[in-house]
Design a protein around this motif. Sequence first.
Motif, PDB file in Angstrom:
ATOM      1  N   ARG A 206      -3.871  20.642 -12.598  1.00  9.76           N
ATOM      2  CA  ARG A 206      -2.960  21.781 -12.426  1.00  9.76           C
ATOM      3  C   ARG A 206      -1.742  21.630 -13.335  1.00  9.76           C
ATOM      4  NH1 ARG A 206       1.429  22.042 -10.073  1.00  9.76           N
ATOM      5  NH2 ARG A 206       1.102  20.097  -8.920  1.00  9.76           N
ATOM      6  N   LEU A 207      -1.222  20.424 -13.398  1.00  6.93           N
ATOM      7  CA  LEU A 207      -0.072  20.128 -14.244  1.00  6.93           C
ATOM      8  C   LEU A 207      -0.384  20.468 -15.699  1.00  6.93           C
ATOM      9  CD1 LEU A 207       1.836  17.141 -12.975  1.00  6.93           C
ATOM     10  CD2 LEU A 207       2.103  17.637 -15.384  1.00  6.93           C
TER      11      LEU A 207
ATOM     12  N   LEU B  48      -0.525   8.673 -14.246  1.00 12.48           N
ATOM     13  CA  LEU B  48      -1.544   8.740 -13.197  1.00 12.48           C
ATOM     14  C   LEU B  48      -2.791   7.962 -13.602  1.00 12.48           C
ATOM     15  CD1 LEU B  48      -1.905  10.232 -10.464  1.00 12.48           C
ATOM     16  CD2 LEU B  48      -3.143  11.987 -11.725  1.00 12.48           C
TER      17      LEU B  48
ATOM     18  N   VAL C 142      -8.353  10.386  -1.952  1.00 18.09           N
ATOM     19  CA  VAL C 142      -6.960  10.525  -2.395  1.00 18.09           C
ATOM     20  C   VAL C 142      -6.898  10.651  -3.914  1.00 18.09           C
ATOM     21  CG1 VAL C 142      -4.735   9.345  -2.551  1.00 18.09           C
ATOM     22  CG2 VAL C 142      -6.012   9.312  -0.412  1.00 18.09           C
TER      23      VAL C 142
ATOM     24  N   GLU D 172      -4.167  17.548  -8.927  1.00 19.32           N
ATOM     25  CA  GLU D 172      -2.783  17.859  -9.298  1.00 19.32           C
ATOM     26  C   GLU D 172      -2.563  17.650 -10.785  1.00 19.32           C
ATOM     27  OE1 GLU D 172      -1.188  16.507  -4.926  1.00 19.32           O
ATOM     28  OE2 GLU D 172      -0.611  15.307  -6.670  1.00 19.32           O
ATOM     29  N   GLY D 173      -3.192  16.614 -11.338  1.00 22.80           N
ATOM     30  CA  GLY D 173      -3.083  16.360 -12.776  1.00 22.80           C
ATOM     31  C   GLY D 173      -3.629  17.525 -13.582  1.00 22.80           C
TER      32      GLY D 173
ATOM     33  N   ARG E 248      -9.891   5.963  -0.307  1.00 19.30           N
ATOM     34  CA  ARG E 248      -9.082   5.991  -1.529  1.00 19.30           C
ATOM     35  C   ARG E 248      -9.677   6.933  -2.574  1.00 19.30           C
ATOM     36  NH1 ARG E 248      -4.363   5.706  -1.050  1.00 19.30           N
ATOM     37  NH2 ARG E 248      -3.902   4.998  -3.159  1.00 19.30           N
TER      38      ARG E 248
ATOM     39  N   ASP F 276       3.791  10.078  -9.829  1.00 17.72           N
ATOM     40  CA  ASP F 276       3.264  10.350 -11.174  1.00 17.72           C
ATOM     41  C   ASP F 276       3.126  11.848 -11.402  1.00 17.72           C
ATOM     42  OD1 ASP F 276       1.087   7.419 -11.357  1.00 17.72           O
ATOM     43  OD2 ASP F 276       3.107   7.743 -12.146  1.00 17.72           O
ATOM     44  N   THR F 277       2.699  12.588 -10.370  1.00 17.58           N
ATOM     45  CA  THR F 277       2.545  14.035 -10.554  1.00 17.58           C
ATOM     46  C   THR F 277       3.716  14.823  -9.955  1.00 17.58           C
ATOM     47  OG1 THR F 277       1.094  14.058  -8.608  1.00 17.58           O
ATOM     48  CG2 THR F 277       0.030  14.051 -10.770  1.00 17.58           C
ATOM     49  N   HIS F 278       4.644  14.142  -9.307  1.00 12.42           N
ATOM     50  CA  HIS F 278       5.839  14.805  -8.755  1.00 12.42           C
ATOM     51  C   HIS F 278       7.061  13.943  -9.039  1.00 12.42           C
ATOM     52  CE1 HIS F 278       2.403  16.175  -6.333  1.00 12.42           C
ATOM     53  NE2 HIS F 278       3.057  17.307  -6.169  1.00 12.42           N
TER      54      HIS F 278
ATOM     55  N   PHE G  72       0.834  -1.199   0.000  1.00 15.66           N
ATOM     56  CA  PHE G  72       0.000   0.000   0.000  1.00 15.66           C
ATOM     57  C   PHE G  72       0.874   1.256   0.000  1.00 15.66           C
ATOM     58  CE2 PHE G  72      -3.733   2.412   0.356  1.00 15.66           C
ATOM     59  CZ  PHE G  72      -3.472   3.464   1.217  1.00 15.66           C
TER      60      PHE G  72
ATOM     61  N   ARG H 164      -5.266  13.624  -6.350  1.00 16.66           N
ATOM     62  CA  ARG H 164      -4.275  13.357  -7.397  1.00 16.66           C
ATOM     63  C   ARG H 164      -4.731  13.901  -8.743  1.00 16.66           C
ATOM     64  NH1 ARG H 164      -1.149  11.346  -3.561  1.00 16.66           N
ATOM     65  NH2 ARG H 164      -0.720  13.571  -3.522  1.00 16.66           N
TER      66      ARG H 164
ATOM     67  N   THR I  35       3.513   5.781  -5.515  1.00 16.44           N
ATOM     68  CA  THR I  35       3.509   5.722  -6.986  1.00 16.44           C
ATOM     69  C   THR I  35       2.612   6.819  -7.555  1.00 16.44           C
ATOM     70  OG1 THR I  35       3.912   3.345  -7.032  1.00 16.44           O
ATOM     71  CG2 THR I  35       2.917   4.288  -8.992  1.00 16.44           C
ATOM     72  N   LEU I  36       1.413   6.978  -6.986  1.00 15.87           N
ATOM     73  CA  LEU I  36       0.492   8.002  -7.473  1.00 15.87           C
ATOM     74  C   LEU I  36       1.102   9.396  -7.262  1.00 15.87           C
ATOM     75  CD1 LEU I  36      -3.022   6.706  -6.335  1.00 15.87           C
ATOM     76  CD2 LEU I  36      -1.736   6.177  -8.382  1.00 15.87           C
TER      77      LEU I  36
ATOM     78  N   ASP J 103      -2.054   4.254 -13.439  1.00 19.55           N
ATOM     79  CA  ASP J 103      -1.902   3.714 -12.090  1.00 19.55           C
ATOM     80  C   ASP J 103      -3.206   3.747 -11.301  1.00 19.55           C
ATOM     81  OD1 ASP J 103       1.460   5.079 -11.903  1.00 19.55           O
ATOM     82  OD2 ASP J 103       0.755   3.131 -12.624  1.00 19.55           O
ATOM     83  N   ILE J 104      -3.976   4.814 -11.445  1.00 20.42           N
ATOM     84  CA  ILE J 104      -5.264   4.848 -10.742  1.00 20.42           C
ATOM     85  C   ILE J 104      -6.236   3.870 -11.405  1.00 20.42           C
ATOM     86  CG2 ILE J 104      -7.243   6.266 -10.052  1.00 20.42           C
ATOM     87  CD1 ILE J 104      -5.407   8.586  -9.582  1.00 20.42           C
TER      88      ILE J 104
ATOM     89  N   ASP K  52       0.649   4.077  -2.966  1.00 13.31           N
ATOM     90  CA  ASP K  52       0.340   5.470  -2.680  1.00 13.31           C
ATOM     91  C   ASP K  52       1.461   6.388  -3.161  1.00 13.31           C
ATOM     92  OD1 ASP K  52      -0.802   7.374   0.175  1.00 13.31           O
ATOM     93  OD2 ASP K  52      -1.858   6.890  -1.694  1.00 13.31           O
TER      94      ASP K  52
END
Lengths: 88, 204
Positions: free
Chosen positions: B178-179, B57, B168, B175-176, B165, A30-32, A20, B172, A26-27, B60-61, A24
Amino acid sequence: MNKSMSDRSRLSHWINMVSFALNDITLYLDTHPDDTEALEYFYHYQDIRNQALKEYAICYGPLTLDSDTKRSDWDWALQPFPWEGGHC
Amino acid sequence: MWNYEKRLQHPVNIKNPNPQLASMIISQFGGPDGELGASMRYLSQRYSMPYREVAGLLTDIGTEELAHLEMVSSIVHQLTRNLSIEEIEGTNFEPYYVDHTAGVWPQAAGGTPFTATIFQSKGDPITDMHEDLAAEQKARTTYDNLIRLIKDPDVLDPIRFLRAREIVHYQRFGEGLRLITDKLNSKNFYAVNPAFDTQVKAEK
């Protein structure tokens, strides 16, 4: 391997926790992708997880095809599936 | 491509069957805001995403959502195994049992079968991110609704994990977004669609 059900549960729980942490981070990576601290955290837990998966595979059968090194039985299919419940 | 791990992301160990509850929880498998829809949405959107961070992202999500639909299916399975016909009669599970016995099949609590019409893959990065932010909130609300109905702690535990989850994932995707907007013309984000307008060189 004579391990009690609680040893199996404990190792299973450990693998869930470590995996876990990896999911976490990993996500987050992806953006940092340039966060070096996060990268270190990732590789630290990846080592721990691979070690735990190898140990689990030897004692109880593989959780992933890559960690199946025992080369004796097809535990991949014959050991319980995770939706059966009743043990961790 | 995908590998499979023989574990659930979070364990599901339910001692007491409850087909009535199962017929509600199944919405998070095949319903309009369920995990199967979420997974297919993100895994479909990633191909036209020109920015690798966000494609990563989405991959992975989208993959994590497959693990979630597996958890929801496991909950439904454990709530409906070893049932007598008396336990099924008179519950909301009865019509489902007629068509599926105790098999697991993606549909909503109201009976609508899973359909791709519940999600979009619009081929525009800004639009797709907004779709995804909304999806995570819809899923979170659905878990909130289910939590009000659930009394069994064995069932509450994995459901609460899944709800956390969603929040969270929402952050994420924020942030995507914003990127993506950072990489576009700050005077007008909508001037071009970087996934389609080829005169714009997409920054990898």
